[in-house]
Design an enzyme around this catalytic site. Structure first.
Site, PDB file in Angstrom:
ATOM      1  N   ARG A 196     -33.129   0.756  16.956  1.00  0.00           N
ATOM      2  CA  ARG A 196     -32.810   2.069  17.527  1.00  0.00           C
ATOM      3  C   ARG A 196     -34.031   2.886  17.894  1.00  0.00           C
ATOM      4  NH1 ARG A 196     -27.737   3.526  13.537  1.00  0.00           N
ATOM      5  NH2 ARG A 196     -26.344   2.081  14.570  1.00  0.00           N
ATOM      6  N   GLY A 231     -17.066  11.040   1.027  1.00  0.00           N
ATOM      7  CA  GLY A 231     -17.159  10.060   2.108  1.00  0.00           C
ATOM      8  C   GLY A 231     -17.209   8.674   1.502  1.00  0.00           C
ATOM      9  N   LEU A 232     -17.782   7.734   2.228  1.00  0.00           N
ATOM     10  CA  LEU A 232     -17.807   6.359   1.719  1.00  0.00           C
ATOM     11  C   LEU A 232     -18.438   6.272   0.339  1.00  0.00           C
ATOM     12  CD1 LEU A 232     -18.693   3.988   4.663  1.00  0.00           C
ATOM     13  CD2 LEU A 232     -16.534   4.272   3.474  1.00  0.00           C
ATOM     14  N   ALA A 233     -19.625   6.865   0.167  1.00  0.00           N
ATOM     15  CA  ALA A 233     -20.323   6.746  -1.111  1.00  0.00           C
ATOM     16  C   ALA A 233     -19.562   7.487  -2.209  1.00  0.00           C
ATOM     17  CB  ALA A 233     -21.751   7.282  -0.976  1.00  0.00           C
ATOM     18  N   ARG A 238     -33.387   3.030  10.200  1.00  0.00           N
ATOM     19  CA  ARG A 238     -32.253   2.265   9.690  1.00  0.00           C
ATOM     20  C   ARG A 238     -31.714   1.346  10.771  1.00  0.00           C
ATOM     21  NH1 ARG A 238     -27.003   2.697  10.121  1.00  0.00           N
ATOM     22  NH2 ARG A 238     -26.953   4.819  10.947  1.00  0.00           N
TER      23      ARG A 238
END
Lengths: 245, 640
Positions: free
Chosen positions: B333, B45-47, B438
């Site tokens: 959130r 994925g992104l990481a 987060r």
């Protein structure tokens, strides 16, 4: 609602496959198409039978994992919709629904409805990038890009690589997929420098992978769940001709 | 038992220059030297994709593994809203310091100062890198990059590409990875599940994998192993994560000695499409960015059955605007989610189940026009309509919180190395930057910060002190043992000859985790979960059925291997939530709240990272990393 499914079952690429019939009753029209297949698979598991293999992951229409033919159309009857976003309300009570894998020589069947689309990765590897190492980048706003160009590039880059274009094409051409990536980068100044080699190399890989020729029929765009347009193909052709001059 | 002394290894010195100074002090390898080393990266994925590409650019030989067919299918692709960066393009007073502070505060003071400051600092480089790759971010008419604002902050620092930012960033990282595949510096193993990490003399030297097509179990050796395997939201069964997202790689590392930190810190995202029926397989998120223009409300009256559009303005309760006048609909959130649960528990929820609130765009459409809204959120509105069969341009959306992200993960030090020497963890799979909650648009930032700009330096430093393996060492007894263990586990699973599909067990597990370790927790519920989960485990090992062959494509076996680990993780989450006798961020213990129903933190006793050691026989063992705050003052989070 009740439905009658005919599903292509095939153990692997080396073995012959065939259609098998299944009937499901009392299906809630508000569930998704893949949730309907989940119900079928749980039923099969409980009967100690092999469940139907199919690819899927995000179930939000963005990862590009899902995709098979429903009544002869990639991703089924609903325009601009991946299989995972299709709901049973798109069908009628007692419908006969035929499920087959995407058919293309370059997409070998893995099992049942699951096919191998790694040929797409090889097309991207042959040029679908800007050659910039991590840390080499300029300050982001030092490259202003007209909003229209950025928006246009985004629309090309919205391709999810699902393979519906190939499955829809009578020649199994990967032209729309390749053109979307060529267009995305051709529309941006970052992609300009390598433009010539990119289009030549990507088209060459597309051919090597056994995808067929494009005859501009447009079935690909008509079936594309992300509505990637034919202008991308025109742009690829222009880039290709430009590279020869 | 090892007595872990959990020290972050962050260097001393000035917070503002620490990372740059440290980076220049790290050992380097030339590309020729780097070429002698082999790096294993799990997850693309992104990481994982950004780390793989960058390490390959530096000369390392990278072997990247994914259970997906292609790196482009990783779940990062589904992130909608955006990515934060302290560019201050809007001139609204943003700065690295401000992003740092917002993130620490957003995490309710349960994250590490040094890591978070580094993240804020690197945020600017990420945008530069992505633009250079050709990521088509949204732009203003003048051609410069556009920004929008997100929950928990009062500046506009979020870069975006319509509602498909994750897709565009992942395609950028994937393109960099593809380029290195073409250069033969990255070898990609498609459709491979990692089932164990192999330790030699206490160091991570390889992995065990299962090929999801042939079913073959194989071992791979390397000089270092990097886990970029995402989060574990699917422990709840229903979540916004992709169907196959799982904890298995992390859990196997945990079983081998990597401590698992803050497992009960799980984020419930406030704006998701509500559950509609028992067949629901997953939940769909509606980007938080919608709260820029959407107003959240419920009827003032209980069980009000009128259509939303028939309820007059003065009979609506815009409860977020009412309770939090400063942040209004843009509170973080955890706050937005908990308040939604509260009004629904009061009986003021809407929709067929009563577990939904309205997200209303009427005012924004009147003021800014439908075209403006379509341009900004068109794809989200389409997705909503497709799923619910309702038109959000005409009637308000119905939303409810759903599990979305996990702040907890493998404990890592400042170098992003776990408690296993030579095993790194990056992106969502580690615990490091988000504390107890987060902020929106920070996951993409962290994934790419870790992958492009942190782990390439720290892993190189680690490797520079290691002698490269001269050959493949998978014939060593450690590898043979690990492979045998994996094969035995699979054959044990295949032999359970019951009558339940693994999904059915998973759904049961998810219900317990959601009810007891979800948006609100209490001692009684958590203790009950610790009684119920072992029963699920028992059921799993005696009643599941996996048809077919393990040496073949077997999607039921894939799921069983993942659910087995989720069951064990759920137990650990309950232990963690029980231990933390305070409320902070997403961890809301009902016993610890203020009179205004806000989280009541206890900094005196709980200002630590809870890192847990696995034990097969007894309860997990807790180790604490005391958090030090030298640059920010601890205070009660207030969004009023």
């Amino acid at each position: 609602m009740n439905i009658n499914l005919k599903i292509w079952r095939q153990k692997s690429d080396h073995q012959d496959g065939g259609l098998r019939s299944y009937r499901l009753e009392n299906i809630d029209p508000n569930i998704s198409f893949l949730e309907m297949l989940d119900i079928l698979n749980i039923k099969l598991v409980k009967e100690k039978k092999d469940p139907v293999a199919f690819d899927h992951d995000c179930r939000e229409g963005i990862c590009g994992s899902c995709g098979f033919m429903i009544n002869g159309r990639p991703h089924g009857p609903q325009k601009a919709t991946t299989v995972c976003q299709l709901h049973m309300r798109a069908f009628n009570n007692e419908d006969n629904i035929l499920l087959e894998p995407f058919r293309a020589e370059s997409f070998p069947v893995i099992k049942d409805l699951s096919v191998d689309r790694k040929a797409f990765d090889r097309i991207i590897s042959s040029g679908g990038y800007v050659a910039v190492d991590t840390g080499d980048a300029l300050e982001a706003n030092s490259i202003p890009i007209a909003k229209e160009d950025a928006d246009e590039a985004f629309l090309s880059s919205a391709c999810i690589g699902c393979g519906a274009c190939v499955a829809a094409c009578k020649n199994s051409s990967a032209m729309l997929f390749t053109a979307a990536k060529v267009s995305h980068l051709a529309l941006l100044p970052q992609g300009e420098k390598e433009g010539k080699e990119r289009v030549v190399n990507m088209v060459a890989t597309m051919d090597e992978e056994g995808f067929g020729a494009c005859t501009n029929t447009g079935a690909c765009s008509a079936e594309c769940p992300k509505e990637i347009g034919q202008t991308n193909i025109a742009r690829l052709n222009r880039e290709f001709i430009k590279s020869k001059i | 038992m090892i007595d872990f002394n959990l020290f972050s290894k962050a260097p001393d010195g000035d917070l503002y220059t620490k990372w740059e100074d440290y980076k220049s002090s790290l050992k380097k390898l030339s590309p020729e030297e780097a070429n002698k080393y082999k790096v294993i990266v799990i997850g693309t994925g992104l990481a994982g994709a950004s780390a793989s590409a960058t390490l390959a650019e530096k000369g390392f030989n990278v072997h990247a593994f994914s259970f997906h067919e292609s790196p482009r299918r990783a779940h990062s692709i589904a992130a909608q809203g955006g990515i934060n960066a302290a560019k201050n393009y809007k001139g609204d007073g943003d700065s690295v310091m401000r992003l740092f502070y917002d993130t620490i505060k957003g995490g309710d003071f349960r994250s590490r100062e040094d890591n978070v400051y580094r993240l804020a600092e690197i945020s600017k480089n990420i945008i530069d890198q992505c633009v250079a790759q050709g990521v088509p971010f949204a732009r203003e008419y003048g051609g410069l990059l556009d920004n929008r604002s997100f929950g928990g902050v009062q500046v506009s620092r979020t870069f975006y590409a319509r509602g498909q930012t994750g897709q565009q960033l992942l395609l950028g990282a994937y393109s960099a990875l593809s380029r290195q595949m073409e250069n033969k510096k990255v070898r990609f193993y498609s459709r491979h599940d990692m089932l164990d990490v192999v330790l030699v003399n206490g160091k991570a030297k390889g992995i065990v994998t299962r090929d999801l097509i042939s079913g073959e179990i194989s071992t791979h050796s390397a000089d270092v192993v990097i886990l970029a395997t995402g989060g574990y939201s699917n422990v709840y069964y229903l979540s916004t994560n992709a169907m196959a997202s799982n904890v298995t790689a992390n859990w196997r590392a945990h079983r081998r000695g990597a401590l698992f930190a803050n497992p009960s810190f799980t984020q419930i995202h406030p704006t998701c499409i509500p559950v509609k029926n028992d067949f629901q397989s997953k939940l769909t998120l509606m980007s938080e960015s919608l709260r820029n223009d959407g107003r959240v409300w419920v009827p003032k009256k209980k069980s009000d059955q009128r259509k939303a559009t028939d309820i007059p303005e003065d009979e609506r309760d815009y409860y977020l605007e009412r309770i939090y006048p400063a942040f209004g609909n843009l509170v973080p959130r955890d706050v937005a989610s908990r308040r939604a649960k509260e009004v629904c528990d009061e009986g003021r929820g809407v929709g067929p189940t009563g577990y939904a609130v309205y997200l209303d765009f009427q005012k924004a459409i009147e003021e800014k026009g439908e075209d403006f809204i379509r341009e900004k959120y068109g794809n989200l509105f389409d997705m909503y309509q497709n799923i619910t069969d309702e038109n959000p341009y005409q009637t308000p959306m119905k939303i409810y919180p759903a599990v979305h992200y996990t702040m907890g993960g493998l404990w890592v030090d400042y170098n992003l190395m776990t408690t296993i020497n030579g095993l790194f963890s990056i992106g969502e799979s580690n615990f490091s930057d988000h504390g107890a909650n987060r902020l929106g648009a920070s996951a993409l930032m962290q994934g790419l910060a870790d992958g492009y700009f942190v782990v390439p330096h720290t892993a190189m430093d680690f490797l520079a002190k290691e002698k490269p393996l001269e050959k493949d060492i998978t014939d060593m007894p450690e590898f043979v043992e690990a492979k045998k263990k994996t094969e035995e586990e699979i054959s044990k699973l295949m032999k359970v000859d019951g009558s339940l599909a693994v999904d059915e067990v998973h759904r049961e597990l998810g219900k317990i985790v959601w009810d007891k370790i979800g948006m609100a927790r209490n001692e009684k519920g958590l203790k009950n979960a610790l009684e119920e989960i072992p029963k699920i485990k028992q059921k799993f090992w005696s009643q599941i059925s996996i048809p077919g062959d393990d040496k073949d494509v077997n999607q039921e076996l894939e799921k069983a291997l993942r659910i087995k680990d989720f069951i064990e993780l759920a137990e650990l989450m309950a232990h963690d939530a029980l231990d933390r006798k305070e409320s902070c961020g997403a961890h809301f213990r009902e016993e610890y709240q203020t009179e205004e129903n806000e989280a009541k933190r206890n900094d005196k006793d709980y200002k630590y990272v809870a890192a847990w050691e696995y034990s097969e026989e007894k309860s997990p063992q807790l180790f604490k990393e005391e958090l030090q705050y030298k640059n920010v003052k601890l205070k009660t989070r207030s969004y009023k």
